[in-house]
Design a protein around this motif. Structure first.
Motif, PDB file in Angstrom:
ATOM      1  N   LEU A  50     -58.829   2.341 -16.531  1.00 34.48           N
ATOM      2  CA  LEU A  50     -58.472   3.623 -15.910  1.00 34.48           C
ATOM      3  C   LEU A  50     -57.075   3.565 -15.303  1.00 34.48           C
ATOM      4  CD1 LEU A  50     -61.857   4.532 -14.214  1.00 34.48           C
ATOM      5  CD2 LEU A  50     -60.696   5.888 -15.971  1.00 34.48           C
ATOM      6  N   LEU A  51     -56.738   2.451 -14.679  1.00 34.23           N
ATOM      7  CA  LEU A  51     -55.390   2.285 -14.125  1.00 34.23           C
ATOM      8  C   LEU A  51     -54.349   2.468 -15.220  1.00 34.23           C
ATOM      9  CD1 LEU A  51     -53.143   1.257 -12.160  1.00 34.23           C
ATOM     10  CD2 LEU A  51     -53.809  -1.047 -12.861  1.00 34.23           C
ATOM     11  N   TRP A  52     -54.501   1.750 -16.311  1.00 42.71           N
ATOM     12  CA  TRP A  52     -53.512   1.786 -17.376  1.00 42.71           C
ATOM     13  C   TRP A  52     -53.530   3.099 -18.153  1.00 42.71           C
ATOM     14  CZ3 TRP A  52     -49.617  -1.347 -19.295  1.00 42.71           C
ATOM     15  CH2 TRP A  52     -49.343  -2.472 -18.507  1.00 42.71           C
ATOM     16  N   ARG A  53     -54.711   3.668 -18.348  1.00 48.07           N
ATOM     17  CA  ARG A  53     -54.752   4.975 -19.016  1.00 48.07           C
ATOM     18  C   ARG A  53     -54.030   5.999 -18.148  1.00 48.07           C
ATOM     19  NH1 ARG A  53     -60.317   7.868 -20.726  1.00 48.07           N
ATOM     20  NH2 ARG A  53     -60.286   8.460 -18.525  1.00 48.07           N
ATOM     21  N   GLY A  54     -54.208   5.877 -16.839  1.00 51.50           N
ATOM     22  CA  GLY A  54     -53.480   6.754 -15.918  1.00 51.50           C
ATOM     23  C   GLY A  54     -51.977   6.594 -16.047  1.00 51.50           C
ATOM     24  N   VAL A  55     -51.519   5.370 -16.187  1.00 51.23           N
ATOM     25  CA  VAL A  55     -50.089   5.123 -16.379  1.00 51.23           C
ATOM     26  C   VAL A  55     -49.611   5.790 -17.664  1.00 51.23           C
ATOM     27  CG1 VAL A  55     -48.364   3.327 -16.856  1.00 51.23           C
ATOM     28  CG2 VAL A  55     -50.047   2.998 -15.015  1.00 51.23           C
ATOM     29  N   CYS A  56     -50.401   5.679 -18.716  1.00 48.34           N
ATOM     30  CA  CYS A  56     -50.041   6.324 -19.987  1.00 48.34           C
ATOM     31  C   CYS A  56     -49.987   7.838 -19.822  1.00 48.34           C
ATOM     32  CB  CYS A  56     -51.036   5.945 -21.077  1.00 48.34           C
ATOM     33  SG  CYS A  56     -50.959   4.223 -21.580  1.00 48.34           S
ATOM     34  N   TYR A  57     -50.994   8.403 -19.163  1.00 46.66           N
ATOM     35  CA  TYR A  57     -50.975   9.852 -18.905  1.00 46.66           C
ATOM     36  C   TYR A  57     -49.720  10.244 -18.134  1.00 46.66           C
ATOM     37  CZ  TYR A  57     -55.817  11.020 -20.300  1.00 46.66           C
ATOM     38  OH  TYR A  57     -56.977  11.259 -20.988  1.00 46.66           O
ATOM     39  N   TYR A  58     -49.450   9.514 -17.071  1.00 44.92           N
ATOM     40  CA  TYR A  58     -48.312   9.838 -16.217  1.00 44.92           C
ATOM     41  C   TYR A  58     -47.006   9.795 -17.007  1.00 44.92           C
ATOM     42  CZ  TYR A  58     -45.407  10.024 -12.056  1.00 44.92           C
ATOM     43  OH  TYR A  58     -44.489  10.405 -11.105  1.00 44.92           O
TER      44      TYR A  58
END
Length: 89
Positions: A50-58
C-alpha cells in the motif's frame, strides 16, 4: 502484468513485490501498479504494498488514491507521507 502464483507460493509473491519495487524505482508505474495490486489483493506484505502503490499513485497525479492507500497502510513511512501530502483531502 503480474504473474499468477498459487496461494502457498510465498517466494513468487515476494518476487512480485520486489519486481514492483524495481518498476517503481524505474518510474514504470504502470507495471508497478500490477505488482502492488496483486500483493494487496492477496494480502501479501500489504502495508508495504500500500505504501508503494500510494507512491505510484502520487507520482502519476492520483493524489486522492495515494492518500487513501497511505491512510490504510500501517507502515510508518506511509503515515508520514500521509501527514506531509494529504492535508485537506
Amino acid at each position: 502484468m503480474a504473474l499468477f502464483f498459487g496461494n502457498k507460493d510465498v517466494l513468487g509473491r515476494r518476487y512480485t513485490l520486489q519486481r514492483g519495487f524495481a518498476y517503481g524505482e524505474l518510474n514504470n508505474y504502470e507495471m508497478a501498479f500490477h505488482d502492488f495490486d496483486f500483493c494487496v489483493a492477496n494480502k501479501f506484505d500489504i502495508d508495504i504494498a500500500l505504501l508503494w502503490r500510494g507512491v505510484c499513485y502520487y507520482n502519476t497525479g492520483f493524489k486522492k488514491d495515494a492518500c487513501k492507500d497511505w491512510l490504510i497502510s500501517n507502515h510508518e513511512e506511509a503515515k508520514e507521507y500521509f501527514k506531509i501530502n494529504c492535508q485537506g483531502i
